[in-house]
Design an enzyme around this catalytic site. Sequence first.
Site, PDB file in Angstrom:
ATOM      1  N   ASP A   1      -3.269  -8.000  -7.579  1.00 23.98           N
ATOM      2  CA  ASP A   1      -4.665  -8.321  -7.865  1.00 23.98           C
ATOM      3  C   ASP A   1      -4.920  -8.069  -9.354  1.00 23.98           C
ATOM      4  OD1 ASP A   1      -5.740  -8.813  -5.040  1.00 23.98           O
ATOM      5  OD2 ASP A   1      -4.794  -6.851  -4.841  1.00 23.98           O
TER       6      ASP A   1
ATOM      7  N   SER B   1      -2.480  -8.094   3.101  1.00 24.77           N
ATOM      8  CA  SER B   1      -2.988  -7.959   4.469  1.00 24.77           C
ATOM      9  C   SER B   1      -3.297  -9.320   5.063  1.00 24.77           C
ATOM     10  CB  SER B   1      -4.246  -7.077   4.478  1.00 24.77           C
ATOM     11  OG  SER B   1      -3.949  -5.778   3.997  1.00 24.77           O
TER      12      SER B   1
ATOM     13  N   GLN C   1     -17.795  -7.768  -1.002  1.00 23.71           N
ATOM     14  CA  GLN C   1     -16.851  -8.529  -1.824  1.00 23.71           C
ATOM     15  C   GLN C   1     -16.355  -9.789  -1.132  1.00 23.71           C
ATOM     16  OE1 GLN C   1     -14.074  -5.051  -1.864  1.00 23.71           O
ATOM     17  NE2 GLN C   1     -12.481  -6.612  -1.718  1.00 23.71           N
TER      18      GLN C   1
ATOM     19  N   HIS D   1       0.830  -1.206   0.000  1.00 19.30           N
ATOM     20  CA  HIS D   1       0.000   0.000   0.000  1.00 19.30           C
ATOM     21  C   HIS D   1       0.864   1.256   0.000  1.00 19.30           C
ATOM     22  CE1 HIS D   1      -2.826  -2.908   2.094  1.00 19.30           C
ATOM     23  NE2 HIS D   1      -3.565  -2.479   1.087  1.00 19.30           N
TER      24      HIS D   1
END
Length: 253
Positions: free
Chosen positions: A146, A182, A57, A33
Site C-alpha cells: 500500500d 486479504s 475508508q 501481516h
Amino acid sequence: MRVLKDIEALHSWRRDKQELGFVPTMGALHDGHLQLIKKATQSVDCVLVSIFVNPTQFDQQQDLETYPQSLKEDLALLTDAGVDAVFVPHEHHIYPQGHRFDICENELSRLFCGAHRKGHFTGVLTVVMKLFQLVRPDFAYFGEKDYQQLQLIKAMVRDFFLPVKIIACPTVRNQDGLALSSRNRRLSPEELNLAPMFYQTLIDDDDIESKISRLQALGFRVDYLQVYEDHLLAAVYLGDVRLIDNVPLNKST
C-alpha cells in the site's frame, strides 16, 4: 496474549508499558501481516496489533459488507506469533460521536487510488490518527504494498509532529509474484490463476501503454497505472475484486 475490547482496557494495559510496537490491521490476516508482526517482535519487547474494519475508508458499501473477517482464526495466528495484546474495538469506540472530524490531505490523497476512491484516504488517515492517539506507539509497521497509503501516513506523522517512527516493510508475495492481500480470498480459483499476471506485467520490459493493453487483453480492468516518484503504481479489477501493487522503477520501464 491479552484481548482488549474497549478503550478502558487498552489504556489500563498500556499504562505500564515502555517501548511499544504497533501493527494496525483490518483482520483477515495473512503472511504479509505476519511479516510485519515478526519485524515488530524482533525489534521491540512489547507488540500490540489492532483489528478494526474501518467503515470510513470504504467508498462502496458492498466492499465493506464483503470484506473478509475471521477473528477467531486471526486471534490464533496472533497468539502463535507472540503478540502481547490485540485491540479489537467496536465502531462506537473509535467513532463515539459519529464522523464529525476528519484528517484530510489535499495533494497526494487526490491522485491514484484517491482519484478513484473518493474519501478513501481521509478515512485511512483519520482512523490511523485515532489509533495512534489511543495506542501511543513508539513504532508502527506498515507494508510497502500500500505504497500511496504508506507515504501519506509518513507525511501525516511529520506534519502533526507525532512521536512515532513509521517502519516500512517489503511487500510479501506468493511464489508466483501475487502480492498478498486479504482481498485475495474473494478471488475465484480461475481468477487466482490469472492474478499473478498483474505483477508480471508490471515488471516486464514494456512501456506503460503496452502494460495497460496487455492487462486489458488478459481480462483485467485497469483503474490506473502511473509513475509516482521512483515507483510504478497500479490498481486493477479482476472480476469485482480490486487489486493494487507497485514496483520500483528499476524493475519496470
